[in-house]
Structures are given as C-alpha cells and as structure tokens.
Write a protein that holds these residues in place. Structure first.
Motif, mmCIF file in Angstrom:
data_model
loop_
_atom_site.group_PDB
_atom_site.id
_atom_site.type_symbol
_atom_site.label_atom_id
_atom_site.label_comp_id
_atom_site.label_asym_id
_atom_site.label_seq_id
_atom_site.Cartn_x
_atom_site.Cartn_y
_atom_site.Cartn_z
ATOM 1 N N MET A 131 0.832 -1.190 0.000
ATOM 2 C CA MET A 131 0.000 0.000 0.000
ATOM 3 C C MET A 131 0.877 1.254 0.000
ATOM 4 O O MET A 131 1.995 1.249 0.509
ATOM 5 N N LYS A 132 0.347 2.309 -0.580
ATOM 6 C CA LYS A 132 1.089 3.571 -0.647
ATOM 7 C C LYS A 132 1.115 4.257 0.709
ATOM 8 O O LYS A 132 2.114 4.888 1.088
ATOM 9 N N LYS A 133 0.022 4.135 1.449
ATOM 10 C CA LYS A 133 -0.074 4.739 2.770
ATOM 11 C C LYS A 133 -0.476 3.678 3.782
ATOM 12 O O LYS A 133 -1.112 2.692 3.443
ATOM 13 N N THR A 144 -1.099 -4.802 4.527
ATOM 14 C CA THR A 144 -0.240 -5.641 3.685
ATOM 15 C C THR A 144 0.361 -6.777 4.500
ATOM 16 O O THR A 144 0.345 -7.942 4.082
ATOM 17 N N LYS A 199 7.998 2.653 1.523
ATOM 18 C CA LYS A 199 7.392 2.687 0.204
ATOM 19 C C LYS A 199 6.686 1.368 -0.070
ATOM 20 O O LYS A 199 7.016 0.345 0.534
ATOM 21 N N LYS A 200 5.730 1.382 -0.999
ATOM 22 C CA LYS A 200 4.877 0.212 -1.224
ATOM 23 C C LYS A 200 5.670 -1.034 -1.608
ATOM 24 O O LYS A 200 5.327 -2.137 -1.179
ATOM 25 N N ASN A 245 -4.896 -2.168 -5.879
ATOM 26 C CA ASN A 245 -4.377 -1.028 -5.113
ATOM 27 C C ASN A 245 -4.014 0.131 -6.041
ATOM 28 O O ASN A 245 -4.485 0.214 -7.173
ATOM 29 N N GLU A 246 -3.132 0.987 -5.604
ATOM 30 C CA GLU A 246 -2.810 2.183 -6.372
ATOM 31 C C GLU A 246 -1.916 1.845 -7.566
ATOM 32 O O GLU A 246 -0.958 1.106 -7.445
ATOM 33 N N THR A 247 -2.258 2.397 -8.741
ATOM 34 C CA THR A 247 -1.429 2.197 -9.929
ATOM 35 C C THR A 247 -1.023 3.554 -10.494
ATOM 36 O O THR A 247 -1.720 4.554 -10.308
ATOM 37 N N ASN A 248 0.095 3.591 -11.186
ATOM 38 C CA ASN A 248 0.553 4.805 -11.845
ATOM 39 C C ASN A 248 1.201 4.416 -13.165
ATOM 40 O O ASN A 248 1.160 3.250 -13.569
ATOM 41 N N THR A 251 3.851 1.578 -12.767
ATOM 42 C CA THR A 251 3.308 0.239 -12.540
ATOM 43 C C THR A 251 2.614 -0.283 -13.791
ATOM 44 O O THR A 251 2.628 -1.481 -14.060
#
Length: 299
Positions: A131-133, A144, A199-200, A245-248, A251
């Motif tokens: 996870m990012k946060k 996680t 960091k994730k 989860n978070e993607t950018n 990723t």
C-alpha cells in the motif's frame, strides 16, 4: 533516414523483448512429478485467480480434494466450476476466508477442523501488493502485513494439529524474490508504529521476508512430525495482483513488460506445485525454492 533509424530501433527492441521472453520461460522450472493425490485433501488460499488458481487446478487434476480458500466467494465458485470441468474432479469446494481479517481466518480454520478429517497440503498463496499509505485492518494491523503474513501465520498454526494427524503433510508458503529488498524489516515493529511507513515495494518485500522467516521457524518446530514447511519464489509472473491497489504510469509500464516477458499463471505455479507434490522433496523442510530448486537468495 530518420524513419529507417526508428524502424531499426523498434525492431531491435522487439527482438530483444522476445528473446528475453523465450530464454526466461525456457529456463523456468517445471514440476514433472506424476504423483497422484487421490484420498488427499489440499487447501489453497487465494485460489480464485493467478498462481493460486493454477495450483488448485493441478492438485485437482491429480485427484485431490481441493478447498479454494478465497475472499471473493462468487468469483471462487466460477473458478471451482471451471476446475471441475477441466479436470473431471468434482471434489473441489469453496470456503470463504479473508487473510487480512483474523476473525475470518479463525472462522475458516474452525470450520475446516469441524468438517475435514484430514489435511495433507496447505498452500499459503493469498497476497496483495504493498500500500502507498499505512492502512489498518479491523484488528489494528497494517493491511499488507496482515494479508500476506499474519493471516497465514494464524491459519497455519490453527491447522497444525490436523496437518500433524494427517502426516506426511506439507505447508507451502508463497513468498517472493523481492524479499531481499526487505532487509530493513524490524521484527519488533511489524505494524509500523515506531518506524516510518516504507514505500509500497518495501512493505511488500518485508511481508515476503516475513513469510520466509516464518517458514524457517515453523520447520524447526515441526522437526520429527513428518510435516514439512517450505517457501516459494514463483518468479516474475503476470497476474491480476498488479492491477490492484494504487497504480501509476510506472506500474502500468512494468505490468505490460511482465505480461510480455514474464511467466504466465500456469508457469508461475510450478514451484508451488513441485513443493506440494514432488517425491524429490519428501523430507525437505525449511528451504526457499525458485524454479523447482533451492533458491540462491535463501535467508
């Protein structure tokens, strides 16, 4: 002229990608064991997709009673029907469990102990990317670490009695080669209350390192019981976990490259299957495997 140069560069890149894909997949380990599992019972967590799905399919193909332990029951039921259809084995069932929720894990384990008379293979496969946060579960645990480690820690310990009574039996826990990037893990702060949240990729790496450390300690405690415990690096595998989860942009690009050059789900499941069924590892315990052999980066 520029057009020709661009075309040449693109062609070279394509050739390079295809070459890497061929070499990586060609060198990947494969389970060649013909072991049959008729009369045996296996549990695979996270079996509704990816490596877990193909692990469950293979065990069913060998004749085992296979329990798909999954968070999403509806999705798992569709996979169970597909496995029955493709293997001819109708003894494939779904049980609900969310490894991030310790209440769910306890309920699942209690149900297994109440309804199953034996358990020969436990594959701790369910997992999530980092996870990012920092996010906490209902139990107050970092999500996680809870999903990838704490849930399987509790599940395995609750089922140890049944595993011992069913011996010879095996516990296979899916870790990752990225565990080597989790060396800053503070075992006294697995909930990240004292240290800054990493960091994730680091939190994911640390949860995978926790899998390996747990496996090694478990193997010591199980000496003389005929229950083995080993961990697995499945390789670089394209599965749907990459899109959760978070993607950018990074990723997304990474996922596309893995889809092109990495292992597919069936190939990614081979080492898990190998440790679950192969005669070659009948008495092997406490090891970390990659491509169906002891990994070079075992801790």
């Amino acid at each position: 002229m520029v057009c020709c140069v661009v075309t040449t560069v693109v062609a070279a890149v394509v050739v390079l990608i295809l070459t890497v894909k061929f070499i990586y997949r060609y060198q990947s380990g494969r389970c060649t064991s013909k072991t049959r599992l008729v009369g045996k019972t296996a549990i695979v967590t996270g079996a509704s997709a990816g490596i877990g799905k193909e692990t469950a399919r293979d065990l069913a193909q060998r004749g085992a009673r296979v329990i798909l332990a999954c968070r999403n029951v509806e999705k798992a039921e569709r996979i169970a029907e597909d496995i029955k259809k493709t293997t001819g084995n109708t003894d494939v069932v779904v049980r609900q469990v969310d490894t991030s929720d310790l209440t769910s894990v306890r309920k699942f384990a209690e149900d297994i102990l109440r309804t199953e008379t034996s358990l020969h293979i436990l594959v701790n496969n369910a997992g999530m990317s980092g996870m990012k946060k920092r996010k906490l579960t209902a139990d107050g645990l970092e999500v996680t670490m809870a999903t990838n480690h704490f849930g399987h820690f509790l599940l395995t310990n609750m089922l140890l009695g049944l595993l011992k009574a069913s011996a010879p039996s095996r516990v296979v826990t899916v870790s990752s080669g990225v565990h080597q990037f989790g060396s800053s893990l503070d075992v006294d702060d697995l909930n990240y209350e004292k240290n800054p949240f990493p960091k994730k990729m680091v939190i994911y790496s640390q949860s995978k390192l926790a899998n390996i450390l747990f496996t090694k300690e478990l193997s010591e405690k199980l000496r003389g019981t005929d229950v083995t415990a080993n961990s697995v690096h499945p390789g670089v595998v394209y599965t749907e976990i990459m899109w959760k989860n978070e993607t950018n942009l990074f990723t997304y690009i990474f996922a596309m490259l893995v889809r092109i050059m990495g292992k597919d789900e069936k190939l990614g499941a081979q080492t898990s299957i190998y440790l679950a069924v192969s005669e070659e590892v009948n008495n092997v315990t406490g090891k970390y495997y990659a491509d169906c052999k002891v990994g070079m980066n075992s801790v």
